[in-house]
Design a protein around this motif. Sequence first.
Motif, PDB file in Angstrom:
ATOM      1  N   VAL A  83      28.817  33.859  35.753  1.00 35.41           N
ATOM      2  CA  VAL A  83      29.817  34.769  36.314  1.00 35.41           C
ATOM      3  C   VAL A  83      29.121  36.063  36.721  1.00 35.41           C
ATOM      4  O   VAL A  83      28.398  36.670  35.927  1.00 35.41           O
ATOM      5  CB  VAL A  83      30.945  35.068  35.308  1.00 35.41           C
ATOM      6  N   VAL A  84      29.345  36.474  37.967  1.00 36.33           N
ATOM      7  CA  VAL A  84      28.821  37.745  38.473  1.00 36.33           C
ATOM      8  C   VAL A  84      30.012  38.547  38.980  1.00 36.33           C
ATOM      9  O   VAL A  84      30.701  38.135  39.914  1.00 36.33           O
ATOM     10  CB  VAL A  84      27.795  37.526  39.603  1.00 36.33           C
ATOM     11  N   GLY A  85      30.263  39.674  38.340  1.00 38.49           N
ATOM     12  CA  GLY A  85      31.365  40.539  38.732  1.00 38.49           C
ATOM     13  C   GLY A  85      30.875  41.685  39.594  1.00 38.49           C
ATOM     14  O   GLY A  85      29.896  42.347  39.251  1.00 38.49           O
ATOM     15  N   LEU A  86      31.547  41.921  40.705  1.00 41.87           N
ATOM     16  CA  LEU A  86      31.174  42.974  41.642  1.00 41.87           C
ATOM     17  C   LEU A  86      32.150  44.137  41.522  1.00 41.87           C
ATOM     18  O   LEU A  86      33.339  43.966  41.762  1.00 41.87           O
ATOM     19  CB  LEU A  86      31.182  42.426  43.065  1.00 41.87           C
ATOM     20  N   ALA A  87      31.661  45.295  41.122  1.00 39.16           N
ATOM     21  CA  ALA A  87      32.482  46.502  40.978  1.00 39.16           C
ATOM     22  C   ALA A  87      33.717  46.226  40.122  1.00 39.16           C
ATOM     23  O   ALA A  87      34.840  46.503  40.525  1.00 39.16           O
ATOM     24  CB  ALA A  87      32.870  47.058  42.351  1.00 39.16           C
ATOM     25  N   ILE A  88      33.496  45.687  38.951  1.00 41.56           N
ATOM     26  CA  ILE A  88      34.577  45.277  38.048  1.00 41.56           C
ATOM     27  C   ILE A  88      35.020  46.437  37.165  1.00 41.56           C
ATOM     28  O   ILE A  88      34.180  47.146  36.602  1.00 41.56           O
ATOM     29  CB  ILE A  88      34.097  44.098  37.155  1.00 41.56           C
ATOM     30  N   ASN A  89      36.333  46.586  37.007  1.00 43.44           N
ATOM     31  CA  ASN A  89      36.823  47.633  36.115  1.00 43.44           C
ATOM     32  C   ASN A  89      36.696  47.178  34.658  1.00 43.44           C
ATOM     33  O   ASN A  89      36.490  46.011  34.361  1.00 43.44           O
ATOM     34  CB  ASN A  89      38.273  48.024  36.451  1.00 43.44           C
ATOM     35  N   THR A  90      36.796  48.122  33.752  1.00 47.54           N
ATOM     36  CA  THR A  90      36.582  47.858  32.328  1.00 47.54           C
ATOM     37  C   THR A  90      37.533  46.794  31.799  1.00 47.54           C
ATOM     38  O   THR A  90      37.141  45.929  31.015  1.00 47.54           O
ATOM     39  CB  THR A  90      36.744  49.159  31.525  1.00 47.54           C
ATOM     40  N   ALA A  91      38.777  46.812  32.228  1.00 50.55           N
ATOM     41  CA  ALA A  91      39.764  45.850  31.730  1.00 50.55           C
ATOM     42  C   ALA A  91      39.408  44.416  32.101  1.00 50.55           C
ATOM     43  O   ALA A  91      39.719  43.482  31.358  1.00 50.55           O
ATOM     44  CB  ALA A  91      41.150  46.203  32.267  1.00 50.55           C
ATOM     45  N   SER A  92      38.770  44.217  33.229  1.00 47.29           N
ATOM     46  CA  SER A  92      38.447  42.861  33.678  1.00 47.29           C
ATOM     47  C   SER A  92      37.166  42.312  33.065  1.00 47.29           C
ATOM     48  O   SER A  92      36.929  41.103  33.081  1.00 47.29           O
ATOM     49  CB  SER A  92      38.317  42.840  35.206  1.00 47.29           C
ATOM     50  N   ARG A  93      36.321  43.173  32.524  1.00 45.82           N
ATOM     51  CA  ARG A  93      35.040  42.715  31.975  1.00 45.82           C
ATOM     52  C   ARG A  93      35.236  41.713  30.848  1.00 45.82           C
ATOM     53  O   ARG A  93      34.516  40.715  30.775  1.00 45.82           O
ATOM     54  CB  ARG A  93      34.216  43.898  31.487  1.00 45.82           C
TER      55      ARG A  93
END
Length: 197
Positions: free
Chosen positions: A110-120
């Motif tokens: 999984v690679v998250g792009l510009a992810i907010n803290t809640a979604s991490r």
Amino acid sequence: MGAFVGRDNTSGIVSWLNGTESNFVNTTTEGNFCNSASNGDCELRPSGATPLAGLLGEIEDSIVPIRAADAQRACRPYSVILLTDGAEQCSGNPVAAATDLRANGILTYVVGLAINTASRTSLNAIATAGGTDAGAAGGDTAFFATSRDELSAGLAEVVQRSLRFETCDNTDEDCDGLVDEGFPKFCNRPAGVTGLS
């Protein structure tokens, strides 16, 4: 298709991802959105919900039969790289979908792009269920990027972790038909020592 028929569309594709938008042209001509074939320069803009479970389910439907038919599947790693700019928004269960892929011998990175803290937390759970929970920075099990350099580093780590390497154990880990190539064999090696040091 459209304006790119008979042409290499590489420049048109790259213009959507290069981090600059010098000439936004609000056109939706099929095959030539944003007038990319001439002077349009638009960036991709995500919109709508994020169906991570649905995406992983679609991947499972297509890749599991391919892996099952692969006579070399024991020697060939199968993985999915889930690039996302957000967490699941369509009431699906991406953790269960990643678990199903893993049960079929397919890892989910999984690679998250510009992810907010809640979604991490959600994306870390998907990576853990997908069997790729070691090695990401900061205690995360997914990779998170807010810049090109971070994205490049995350993808490089995924590739590095997908490569097979020999260890000195009388097996062929890299599936090239050779056993323990590159390792000198010594009769006096202590029990349990599998490396050169």
